[in-house]
Design a protein around this motif. Structure first.
Motif, mmCIF file in Angstrom:
data_model
loop_
_atom_site.group_PDB
_atom_site.id
_atom_site.type_symbol
_atom_site.label_atom_id
_atom_site.label_comp_id
_atom_site.label_asym_id
_atom_site.label_seq_id
_atom_site.Cartn_x
_atom_site.Cartn_y
_atom_site.Cartn_z
ATOM 1 N N LYS A 1 -1.376 3.937 3.460
ATOM 2 C CA LYS A 1 -0.614 5.072 3.993
ATOM 3 C C LYS A 1 0.879 4.901 3.721
ATOM 4 C CE LYS A 1 -4.206 5.600 7.393
ATOM 5 N NZ LYS A 1 -4.651 5.288 8.731
ATOM 6 N N ASP A 2 1.282 3.680 3.375
ATOM 7 C CA ASP A 2 2.679 3.386 3.042
ATOM 8 C C ASP A 2 2.960 3.503 1.550
ATOM 9 O OD1 ASP A 2 3.717 2.602 5.692
ATOM 10 O OD2 ASP A 2 2.272 0.961 5.508
ATOM 11 N N PHE A 3 1.971 3.901 0.759
ATOM 12 C CA PHE A 3 2.141 4.030 -0.687
ATOM 13 C C PHE A 3 2.599 5.438 -1.049
ATOM 14 C CE2 PHE A 3 -1.637 0.912 -1.419
ATOM 15 C CZ PHE A 3 -0.867 -0.143 -0.993
ATOM 16 N N VAL A 4 3.491 5.522 -2.010
ATOM 17 C CA VAL A 4 3.819 6.817 -2.605
ATOM 18 C C VAL A 4 2.987 7.025 -3.865
ATOM 19 C CG1 VAL A 4 6.144 6.987 -1.664
ATOM 20 C CG2 VAL A 4 5.804 5.865 -3.858
ATOM 21 N N ARG A 5 2.342 5.949 -4.308
ATOM 22 C CA ARG A 5 1.549 6.016 -5.534
ATOM 23 C C ARG A 5 0.593 4.830 -5.573
ATOM 24 N NH1 ARG A 5 3.615 7.843 -11.024
ATOM 25 N NH2 ARG A 5 2.057 7.040 -12.416
ATOM 26 N N LEU A 6 -0.574 5.032 -6.140
ATOM 27 C CA LEU A 6 -1.535 3.959 -6.366
ATOM 28 C C LEU A 6 -1.936 4.012 -7.832
ATOM 29 C CD1 LEU A 6 -3.362 1.751 -4.944
ATOM 30 C CD2 LEU A 6 -5.154 3.473 -4.992
ATOM 31 N N LEU B 1 -5.681 -2.854 -8.730
ATOM 32 C CA LEU B 1 -4.868 -1.761 -8.229
ATOM 33 C C LEU B 1 -3.493 -2.291 -7.866
ATOM 34 C CD1 LEU B 1 -7.491 -0.296 -5.726
ATOM 35 C CD2 LEU B 1 -7.128 0.375 -8.110
ATOM 36 N N ARG B 2 -2.523 -1.406 -7.891
ATOM 37 C CA ARG B 2 -1.223 -1.736 -7.331
ATOM 38 C C ARG B 2 -0.676 -0.494 -6.663
ATOM 39 N NH1 ARG B 2 3.485 -2.424 -11.859
ATOM 40 N NH2 ARG B 2 3.419 -0.300 -12.645
ATOM 41 N N GLY C 1 5.312 -17.332 0.270
ATOM 42 C CA GLY C 1 6.254 -18.329 -0.230
ATOM 43 C C GLY C 1 7.706 -17.965 0.000
ATOM 44 N N GLY C 2 7.969 -16.692 0.155
ATOM 45 C CA GLY C 2 9.336 -16.231 0.349
ATOM 46 C C GLY C 2 9.359 -14.725 0.447
ATOM 47 N N PRO C 3 10.522 -14.158 0.642
ATOM 48 C CA PRO C 3 10.612 -12.706 0.806
ATOM 49 C C PRO C 3 10.191 -11.956 -0.467
ATOM 50 C CG PRO C 3 12.806 -13.686 0.734
ATOM 51 C CD PRO C 3 11.821 -14.805 0.734
ATOM 52 N N VAL C 4 9.411 -10.910 -0.278
ATOM 53 C CA VAL C 4 8.939 -10.079 -1.388
ATOM 54 C C VAL C 4 9.853 -8.869 -1.501
ATOM 55 C CG1 VAL C 4 7.024 -8.683 -2.259
ATOM 56 C CG2 VAL C 4 6.568 -10.851 -1.089
ATOM 57 N N GLN C 5 10.526 -8.752 -2.641
ATOM 58 C CA GLN C 5 11.462 -7.651 -2.834
ATOM 59 C C GLN C 5 10.885 -6.520 -3.669
ATOM 60 O OE1 GLN C 5 15.402 -8.920 -3.985
ATOM 61 N NE2 GLN C 5 15.122 -10.890 -2.982
ATOM 62 N N SER C 6 9.732 -6.724 -4.253
ATOM 63 C CA SER C 6 9.121 -5.726 -5.120
ATOM 64 C C SER C 6 8.705 -4.492 -4.323
ATOM 65 C CB SER C 6 7.894 -6.323 -5.810
ATOM 66 O OG SER C 6 7.248 -5.332 -6.565
ATOM 67 N N ASN C 7 8.764 -3.343 -4.968
ATOM 68 C CA ASN C 7 8.255 -2.134 -4.324
ATOM 69 C C ASN C 7 6.799 -1.857 -4.719
ATOM 70 O OD1 ASN C 7 8.886 -1.437 -6.961
ATOM 71 N ND2 ASN C 7 9.685 0.576 -6.435
ATOM 72 N N TRP C 8 6.209 -2.706 -5.555
ATOM 73 C CA TRP C 8 4.797 -2.614 -5.936
ATOM 74 C C TRP C 8 4.038 -3.793 -5.350
ATOM 75 C CZ3 TRP C 8 2.537 1.384 -8.446
ATOM 76 C CH2 TRP C 8 3.360 2.266 -9.157
ATOM 77 N N LEU C 9 2.905 -3.534 -4.702
ATOM 78 C CA LEU C 9 2.038 -4.592 -4.198
ATOM 79 C C LEU C 9 0.732 -4.568 -4.971
ATOM 80 C CD1 LEU C 9 2.482 -4.346 -0.319
ATOM 81 C CD2 LEU C 9 3.642 -5.850 -1.942
ATOM 82 N N ARG C 10 0.317 -5.727 -5.420
ATOM 83 C CA ARG C 10 -0.925 -5.848 -6.194
ATOM 84 C C ARG C 10 -2.105 -5.950 -5.240
ATOM 85 N NH1 ARG C 10 -1.583 -9.558 -11.516
ATOM 86 N NH2 ARG C 10 -3.767 -9.075 -11.847
ATOM 87 N N ILE C 11 -3.115 -5.129 -5.470
ATOM 88 C CA ILE C 11 -4.322 -5.129 -4.650
ATOM 89 C C ILE C 11 -5.443 -5.692 -5.498
ATOM 90 C CG2 ILE C 11 -5.955 -3.688 -3.357
ATOM 91 C CD1 ILE C 11 -2.767 -2.078 -3.806
ATOM 92 N N ASP D 1 -14.510 -5.221 -9.429
ATOM 93 C CA ASP D 1 -13.977 -4.076 -10.169
ATOM 94 C C ASP D 1 -14.535 -2.776 -9.601
ATOM 95 O OD1 ASP D 1 -12.630 -5.856 -11.785
ATOM 96 O OD2 ASP D 1 -13.952 -5.599 -13.513
ATOM 97 N N ARG D 2 -15.820 -2.764 -9.283
ATOM 98 C CA ARG D 2 -16.475 -1.559 -8.745
ATOM 99 C C ARG D 2 -15.838 -1.139 -7.419
ATOM 100 N NH1 ARG D 2 -20.746 -1.950 -5.521
ATOM 101 N NH2 ARG D 2 -21.712 -0.020 -4.921
ATOM 102 N N GLU D 3 -15.584 -2.116 -6.545
ATOM 103 C CA GLU D 3 -14.962 -1.803 -5.260
ATOM 104 C C GLU D 3 -13.541 -1.267 -5.451
ATOM 105 O OE1 GLU D 3 -17.063 -5.044 -2.316
ATOM 106 O OE2 GLU D 3 -15.601 -5.736 -3.791
ATOM 107 N N ALA D 4 -12.790 -1.856 -6.375
ATOM 108 C CA ALA D 4 -11.436 -1.380 -6.655
ATOM 109 C C ALA D 4 -11.474 0.062 -7.156
ATOM 110 C CB ALA D 4 -10.750 -2.284 -7.679
ATOM 111 N N GLU D 5 -12.420 0.350 -8.039
ATOM 112 C CA GLU D 5 -12.572 1.725 -8.554
ATOM 113 C C GLU D 5 -12.885 2.701 -7.420
ATOM 114 O OE1 GLU D 5 -12.027 2.814 -11.589
ATOM 115 O OE2 GLU D 5 -12.117 1.027 -12.863
ATOM 116 N N GLN D 6 -13.763 2.317 -6.502
ATOM 117 C CA GLN D 6 -14.142 3.188 -5.381
ATOM 118 C C GLN D 6 -12.964 3.459 -4.452
ATOM 119 O OE1 GLN D 6 -17.443 0.969 -3.773
ATOM 120 N NE2 GLN D 6 -18.935 1.980 -5.088
ATOM 121 N N VAL D 7 -12.172 2.438 -4.169
ATOM 122 C CA VAL D 7 -10.991 2.617 -3.316
ATOM 123 C C VAL D 7 -10.017 3.581 -3.980
ATOM 124 C CG1 VAL D 7 -8.934 1.446 -2.403
ATOM 125 C CG2 VAL D 7 -11.180 0.414 -2.117
ATOM 126 N N ALA D 8 -9.782 3.399 -5.266
ATOM 127 C CA ALA D 8 -8.871 4.286 -5.989
ATOM 128 C C ALA D 8 -9.403 5.718 -6.005
ATOM 129 C CB ALA D 8 -8.661 3.785 -7.413
#
Length: 131
Positions: free
Chosen positions: A42-47, A58-59, A97-107, A114-121
């Motif tokens: 719900k915090d994503f602007v894009r997947l 996914l990211r 390990g430390g602060p994450v500054q990226s605006n993309w999170l890898r899922i 792979d099948r589960e990732a496809e279903q979530v997307a």
């Protein structure tokens, strides 16, 4: 499960100091529990669905507010565990390990097929999410 989000980044906590917290199923249920989600889909602007080398991962791109919240969380949660849950199932656990500054999170993770990732997307896009 306590949260209905399909994708959840959650802090891992000691069950003894967090009575009533949900148990982390891939670890000893007496010791490791889950705090509420720090970030969800719900915090994503894009997947994005990526398929490098034939596999799928996914990211999610965070909103600016979620990116700041995740950065602040990881800054103050260094050297402590965190879990990624997909469809209420732990798929990956790691130590921050430390602060994450990226605006993309890898899922992705060893317990996410792979099948589960496809279903979530597919569900995310069908619900009106951007890709």
């Amino acid at each position: 499960a306590a949260d209905t989000a399909a994708i959840q980044f959650r802090r891992v906590v000691d069950c003894a100091t967090h009575p009533g917290a949900e148990h982390l199923a891939i670890y000893s249920p007496q010791a490791h529990c889950l705090a509420p989600a720090v970030v969800t889909e719900k915090d994503f602007v894009r997947l994005e669905r990526l398929r490098p080398g034939g596999g799928t991962y996914l990211r999610g791109k965070l909103t600016e507010a979620a990116q700041l919240r995740f950065y602040d969380f990881t800054l103050h949660h260094r050297f402590r565990p965190m879990a990624l849950l997909v469809d209420d199932r732990p798929t990956r656990v790691w130590v921050v390990g430390g602060p994450v500054q990226s605006n993309w999170l890898r899922i992705t993770g060893g317990y996410l097929s792979d099948r589960e990732a496809e279903q979530v997307a597919d569900r995310y896009y069908a619900a009106g999410g951007r890709h």
